[in-house]
Design an enzyme around this catalytic site. Sequence first.
Site, mmCIF file in Angstrom:
data_model
loop_
_atom_site.group_PDB
_atom_site.id
_atom_site.type_symbol
_atom_site.label_atom_id
_atom_site.label_comp_id
_atom_site.label_asym_id
_atom_site.label_seq_id
_atom_site.Cartn_x
_atom_site.Cartn_y
_atom_site.Cartn_z
ATOM 1 N N LYS A 87 0.852 -1.188 0.000
ATOM 2 C CA LYS A 87 0.000 0.000 0.000
ATOM 3 C C LYS A 87 0.887 1.238 0.000
ATOM 4 C CE LYS A 87 -4.327 1.105 2.322
ATOM 5 N NZ LYS A 87 -5.038 0.941 3.591
HETATM 6 C C1 E4P Z 1 -8.342 1.730 3.727
HETATM 7 O O1 E4P Z 1 -7.494 1.257 3.069
HETATM 8 C C2 E4P Z 1 -8.127 2.844 4.660
HETATM 9 O O2 E4P Z 1 -7.050 2.509 5.444
HETATM 10 C C3 E4P Z 1 -9.333 3.049 5.521
HETATM 11 O O3 E4P Z 1 -10.494 2.610 4.861
HETATM 12 C C4 E4P Z 1 -9.479 4.435 6.067
HETATM 13 O O4 E4P Z 1 -10.703 4.508 6.768
HETATM 14 P P1 E4P Z 1 -11.063 5.671 7.795
HETATM 15 O O5 E4P Z 1 -11.347 6.907 7.007
HETATM 16 O O6 E4P Z 1 -12.274 5.172 8.492
HETATM 17 O O7 E4P Z 1 -9.874 5.826 8.688
#
Ligand code: E4P
Length: 218
Positions: A87
Amino acid sequence: MKFFIDTADLNEIKEAAALGILDGVTTNPSLMAKVGISGEANIKKHYVDICNIVDGDISAEVISTDFEGIIKEGKELAALHENIVVKVPMIKEGIKAIRWFTDNGIRTNCTLVFSAGQAILAAKAGASYLSPFIGRIDDSNWDGVQLIEQIVHIYSNYGYETEVLAASIRNPMHIVRCAEAGADVVTCPLSSIMGLFKHPLTDIGLAQFLADHKKANG
Ligand code: E4P
């Protein structure tokens, strides 16, 4: 549409996996910190533990923000397990790194995406997944699902293979609206997945069926 769970909590991952509908897991540094995982060795072990629970793509996020650092970290993460997807944040150095990973057979998830322009850059760099954060967009008084629709449309115009992974899901209706919009994947907290089960008529109907069965069978 693929279902990923957005957590680093092994119990939640096991609970979702037991439903038999889970296709993968996404994590981020905040989610890892939330479950108290710190230190390079522990973090890497935790990713392997997740890979041993779910046979699907597992996103592991880099911390570096410079090209060399992202490449070094990404190579190490990808070497942990064949299901690891690296990622990478949507920044200039991140896009350069995604291009490098693509050319070297390492799969990527471009994260922290908030616009269609960013989505085009990630697809051009060959990202395997693109993570638009729809809940955070909603939080700032814009329509996150509209961005998913826009990106799905653009990607289909050009046949880009990058999969649209709707992230920052806050509730079950987000999941349904992302499905309508044509998202390839949704990554959700366990509570949003469980929310999909809920309908009062299901509960009322089941109670009635069971009561009628009991009446007839003693
Ligand atoms: C996904 O890859 C992200 O890490 C995540 O969905 C972020 O979510 P949040 O906005 O609830 O922190």
